[in-house]
Write a protein that holds these residues in place. Structure first.
Motif, PDB file in Angstrom:
ATOM      1  N   ASP A 120       0.827  -1.210   0.000  1.00 46.77           N
ATOM      2  CA  ASP A 120       0.000   0.000   0.000  1.00 46.77           C
ATOM      3  C   ASP A 120       0.861   1.260   0.000  1.00 46.77           C
ATOM      4  OD1 ASP A 120      -2.320  -1.480  -0.044  1.00 46.77           O
ATOM      5  OD2 ASP A 120      -2.726  -1.271   2.105  1.00 46.77           O
ATOM      6  N   SER A 121       1.969   1.233   0.742  1.00 48.99           N
ATOM      7  CA  SER A 121       2.847   2.410   0.809  1.00 48.99           C
ATOM      8  C   SER A 121       3.518   2.672  -0.540  1.00 48.99           C
ATOM      9  CB  SER A 121       3.902   2.239   1.907  1.00 48.99           C
ATOM     10  OG  SER A 121       4.869   1.267   1.565  1.00 48.99           O
ATOM     11  N   ILE A 122       3.930   1.606  -1.226  1.00 48.87           N
ATOM     12  CA  ILE A 122       4.535   1.770  -2.555  1.00 48.87           C
ATOM     13  C   ILE A 122       3.482   2.253  -3.548  1.00 48.87           C
ATOM     14  CG2 ILE A 122       5.771   0.633  -4.432  1.00 48.87           C
ATOM     15  CD1 ILE A 122       7.338   0.920  -1.780  1.00 48.87           C
ATOM     16  N   GLU A 123       2.273   1.702  -3.451  1.00 42.44           N
ATOM     17  CA  GLU A 123       1.187   2.157  -4.327  1.00 42.44           C
ATOM     18  C   GLU A 123       0.892   3.634  -4.119  1.00 42.44           C
ATOM     19  OE1 GLU A 123      -2.308  -0.313  -5.863  1.00 42.44           O
ATOM     20  OE2 GLU A 123      -1.896  -1.164  -3.890  1.00 42.44           O
ATOM     21  N   ASP A 124       0.947   4.102  -2.882  1.00 43.78           N
ATOM     22  CA  ASP A 124       0.715   5.522  -2.607  1.00 43.78           C
ATOM     23  C   ASP A 124       1.746   6.385  -3.325  1.00 43.78           C
ATOM     24  OD1 ASP A 124      -1.503   5.009  -1.056  1.00 43.78           O
ATOM     25  OD2 ASP A 124      -0.423   5.132   0.860  1.00 43.78           O
ATOM     26  N   GLU A 125       3.005   5.947  -3.329  1.00 40.73           N
ATOM     27  CA  GLU A 125       4.058   6.684  -4.034  1.00 40.73           C
ATOM     28  C   GLU A 125       3.798   6.700  -5.541  1.00 40.73           C
ATOM     29  OE1 GLU A 125       7.820   4.974  -3.009  1.00 40.73           O
ATOM     30  OE2 GLU A 125       7.529   5.256  -0.858  1.00 40.73           O
ATOM     31  N   ILE A 126       3.428   5.529  -6.075  1.00 39.69           N
ATOM     32  CA  ILE A 126       3.127   5.430  -7.504  1.00 39.69           C
ATOM     33  C   ILE A 126       1.928   6.296  -7.850  1.00 39.69           C
ATOM     34  CG2 ILE A 126       2.429   3.879  -9.371  1.00 39.69           C
ATOM     35  CD1 ILE A 126       3.879   1.618  -7.844  1.00 39.69           C
ATOM     36  N   ARG A 127       0.927   6.296  -6.966  1.00 45.63           N
ATOM     37  CA  ARG A 127      -0.299   7.073  -7.206  1.00 45.63           C
ATOM     38  C   ARG A 127       0.015   8.564  -7.315  1.00 45.63           C
ATOM     39  NH1 ARG A 127      -2.833   4.886  -3.587  1.00 45.63           N
ATOM     40  NH2 ARG A 127      -4.070   3.421  -4.819  1.00 45.63           N
ATOM     41  N   LEU A 128       0.899   9.066  -6.454  1.00 43.38           N
ATOM     42  CA  LEU A 128       1.264  10.485  -6.495  1.00 43.38           C
ATOM     43  C   LEU A 128       1.992  10.827  -7.790  1.00 43.38           C
ATOM     44  CD1 LEU A 128       2.450  11.105  -2.813  1.00 43.38           C
ATOM     45  CD2 LEU A 128       0.394  12.007  -3.911  1.00 43.38           C
ATOM     46  N   GLU A 129       2.903   9.958  -8.205  1.00 46.35           N
ATOM     47  CA  GLU A 129       3.632  10.186  -9.457  1.00 46.35           C
ATOM     48  C   GLU A 129       2.678  10.151 -10.648  1.00 46.35           C
ATOM     49  OE1 GLU A 129       6.769   7.349  -9.755  1.00 46.35           O
ATOM     50  OE2 GLU A 129       7.739   7.995  -7.899  1.00 46.35           O
ATOM     51  N   ALA A 130       1.743   9.207 -10.629  1.00 47.63           N
ATOM     52  CA  ALA A 130       0.782   9.083 -11.724  1.00 47.63           C
ATOM     53  C   ALA A 130      -0.125  10.303 -11.795  1.00 47.63           C
ATOM     54  CB  ALA A 130      -0.044   7.811 -11.549  1.00 47.63           C
ATOM     55  N   LYS A 131      -0.547  10.804 -10.632  1.00 42.71           N
ATOM     56  CA  LYS A 131      -1.464  11.941 -10.602  1.00 42.71           C
ATOM     57  C   LYS A 131      -0.838  13.175 -11.246  1.00 42.71           C
ATOM     58  CE  LYS A 131      -4.918  14.016  -7.586  1.00 42.71           C
ATOM     59  NZ  LYS A 131      -5.471  14.070  -6.218  1.00 42.71           N
ATOM     60  N   GLU A 132       0.469  13.322 -11.076  1.00 43.72           N
ATOM     61  CA  GLU A 132       1.170  14.444 -11.704  1.00 43.72           C
ATOM     62  C   GLU A 132       1.091  14.381 -13.225  1.00 43.72           C
ATOM     63  OE1 GLU A 132       5.115  14.380 -10.174  1.00 43.72           O
ATOM     64  OE2 GLU A 132       4.516  15.011  -8.152  1.00 43.72           O
ATOM     65  N   LYS A 133       0.866  13.175 -13.755  1.00 43.72           N
ATOM     66  CA  LYS A 133       0.757  12.983 -15.202  1.00 43.72           C
ATOM     67  C   LYS A 133      -0.706  12.869 -15.644  1.00 43.72           C
ATOM     68  CE  LYS A 133       5.119  10.434 -15.123  1.00 43.72           C
ATOM     69  NZ  LYS A 133       5.770   9.121 -15.315  1.00 43.72           N
ATOM     70  N   GLY A 134      -1.620  13.135 -14.715  1.00 36.61           N
ATOM     71  CA  GLY A 134      -3.035  13.064 -15.034  1.00 36.61           C
ATOM     72  C   GLY A 134      -3.566  11.652 -15.130  1.00 36.61           C
ATOM     73  N   LEU A 135      -2.923  10.724 -14.421  1.00 35.94           N
ATOM     74  CA  LEU A 135      -3.328   9.321 -14.460  1.00 35.94           C
ATOM     75  C   LEU A 135      -3.749   8.847 -13.074  1.00 35.94           C
ATOM     76  CD1 LEU A 135      -0.460   7.940 -16.724  1.00 35.94           C
ATOM     77  CD2 LEU A 135      -2.828   8.375 -17.410  1.00 35.94           C
ATOM     78  N   TYR A 136      -4.592   7.819 -13.059  1.00 39.22           N
ATOM     79  CA  TYR A 136      -5.111   7.274 -11.811  1.00 39.22           C
ATOM     80  C   TYR A 136      -4.917   5.761 -11.795  1.00 39.22           C
ATOM     81  CZ  TYR A 136      -7.345  11.833 -11.675  1.00 39.22           C
ATOM     82  OH  TYR A 136      -7.572  13.190 -11.677  1.00 39.22           O
ATOM     83  N   LEU A 137      -4.713   5.227 -10.597  1.00 35.39           N
ATOM     84  CA  LEU A 137      -4.479   3.788 -10.446  1.00 35.39           C
ATOM     85  C   LEU A 137      -5.785   3.029 -10.284  1.00 35.39           C
ATOM     86  CD1 LEU A 137      -1.564   4.780  -9.939  1.00 35.39           C
ATOM     87  CD2 LEU A 137      -1.400   3.070  -8.122  1.00 35.39           C
ATOM     88  N   ARG A 138      -5.841   1.875 -10.922  1.00 36.81           N
ATOM     89  CA  ARG A 138      -6.910   0.920 -10.667  1.00 36.81           C
ATOM     90  C   ARG A 138      -6.432  -0.023  -9.551  1.00 36.81           C
ATOM     91  NH1 ARG A 138     -10.238   0.546 -15.326  1.00 36.81           N
ATOM     92  NH2 ARG A 138     -10.617   2.725 -15.882  1.00 36.81           N
ATOM     93  N   PRO A 139      -7.352  -0.692  -8.869  1.00 37.98           N
ATOM     94  CA  PRO A 139      -6.947  -1.642  -7.827  1.00 37.98           C
ATOM     95  C   PRO A 139      -6.063  -2.750  -8.401  1.00 37.98           C
ATOM     96  CG  PRO A 139      -9.283  -1.145  -7.659  1.00 37.98           C
ATOM     97  CD  PRO A 139      -8.815  -0.551  -8.948  1.00 37.98           C
ATOM     98  N   ARG A 140      -5.079  -3.168  -7.627  1.00 39.50           N
ATOM     99  CA  ARG A 140      -4.167  -4.200  -8.125  1.00 39.50           C
ATOM    100  C   ARG A 140      -4.900  -5.527  -8.296  1.00 39.50           C
ATOM    101  NH1 ARG A 140      -2.178  -3.076  -2.817  1.00 39.50           N
ATOM    102  NH2 ARG A 140      -2.468  -4.833  -1.383  1.00 39.50           N
ATOM    103  N   PHE A 141      -4.413  -6.311  -9.234  1.00 42.07           N
ATOM    104  CA  PHE A 141      -5.081  -7.562  -9.626  1.00 42.07           C
ATOM    105  C   PHE A 141      -3.999  -8.609  -9.820  1.00 42.07           C
ATOM    106  CE2 PHE A 141      -7.702 -10.509 -11.782  1.00 42.07           C
ATOM    107  CZ  PHE A 141      -9.024 -10.098 -11.706  1.00 42.07           C
ATOM    108  N   SER A 142      -4.031  -9.661  -9.012  1.00 50.70           N
ATOM    109  CA  SER A 142      -2.949 -10.646  -9.002  1.00 50.70           C
ATOM    110  C   SER A 142      -3.323 -11.942  -9.707  1.00 50.70           C
ATOM    111  CB  SER A 142      -2.556 -10.972  -7.559  1.00 50.70           C
ATOM    112  OG  SER A 142      -2.000  -9.843  -6.917  1.00 50.70           O
ATOM    113  N   PRO A 143      -2.345 -12.621 -10.309  1.00 47.08           N
ATOM    114  CA  PRO A 143      -2.591 -13.959 -10.867  1.00 47.08           C
ATOM    115  C   PRO A 143      -3.160 -14.885  -9.808  1.00 47.08           C
ATOM    116  CG  PRO A 143      -0.468 -13.143 -11.614  1.00 47.08           C
ATOM    117  CD  PRO A 143      -0.964 -12.161 -10.580  1.00 47.08           C
TER     118      PRO A 143
END
Length: 199
Positions: A120-143
């Motif tokens: 969750d903490s890594i996803e939060d970091e990725i989410r902030l970086e993505a938001k700067e590019k106008g992108l949003y994360l979908r919930p993770r989906f595992s095999p």
């Protein structure tokens, strides 16, 4: 780094049911895990396109899964993600499986909580970086979830080079080692839609 309420939930309790002895045991196990864990992660972003109603193309990797396709609907990019708590956690779990079954159960629950909090903490970091590019994360989906075959673990391990990057290996029957290792697809969308619709 550990969500104690989640640990308690994994153990099958509600918060007000836990006695002082159990809380002390949980606290002790958390301390053991914090000394043993060596969390690592890696991820890459890939272009994504839909081929048909059940197949996605991730830069040459064909993925068949209606559920994943629904989860990634509208996404033009996808993150291939992996994280682990490291091998010393497995050594700790194996040790206490022989010394104390009770402590082993609490360690398993605490480790499950720890890997979730770390991801969750890594996803939060990725989410902030993505938001700067106008992108949003979908919930993770595992095999292994819904109709997404565990066989895709082979592709994920190869593409991300997980043995070298985070020290994770894929064993017989597609079991990951260390055991507290997670792989996932995370969609990147221009639409702020953070709810799975595959259920």
């Amino acid at each position: 780094m550990i969500n104690r309420s989640e640990t308690i939930r994994y153990l099958g309790y509600s918060g007000d049911e836990v006695d002082e002895n159990t809380l002390r045991l949980i606290e002790e196990c958390e301390g053991l895990l914090k000394k043993s864990a060596n969390p690592r992660n890696t991820y890459k972003v890939f272009d994504l396109k839909k081929i048909d109603d059940e197949t996605l193309d991730m830069e040459g990797l064909k993925i068949k899964s209606k559920a994943l396709l629904r989860n990634l609907r509208g996404c033009k990019k996808v993150i291939l993600f992996a994280a682990t708590l490291g091998p010393r956690v497995d050594i700790l779990l194996q040790k206490y499986s022989k010394l104390s079954q009770v402590k082993a159960v609490v360690l398993q629950a605490s480790a499950a909580s720890m890997i979730e909090v770390y991801i969750d903490s890594i996803e939060d970091e990725i989410r902030l970086e993505a938001k700067e590019k106008g992108l949003y994360l979908r919930p993770r989906f595992s095999p292994g979830y819904a109709d997404l075959s565990l066989e895709y673990q082979r592709d994920i391990f190869k593409i991300l080079d997980l043995p070298r990057r985070i020290g994770a290996t894929l064993m017989d029957k597609l079991i990951m080692a260390p055991s507290k290792t997670v792989t996932a697809f995370i969609g990147l969308s221009e639409e702020d839609k953070n709810v799975c619709d595959y259920i």
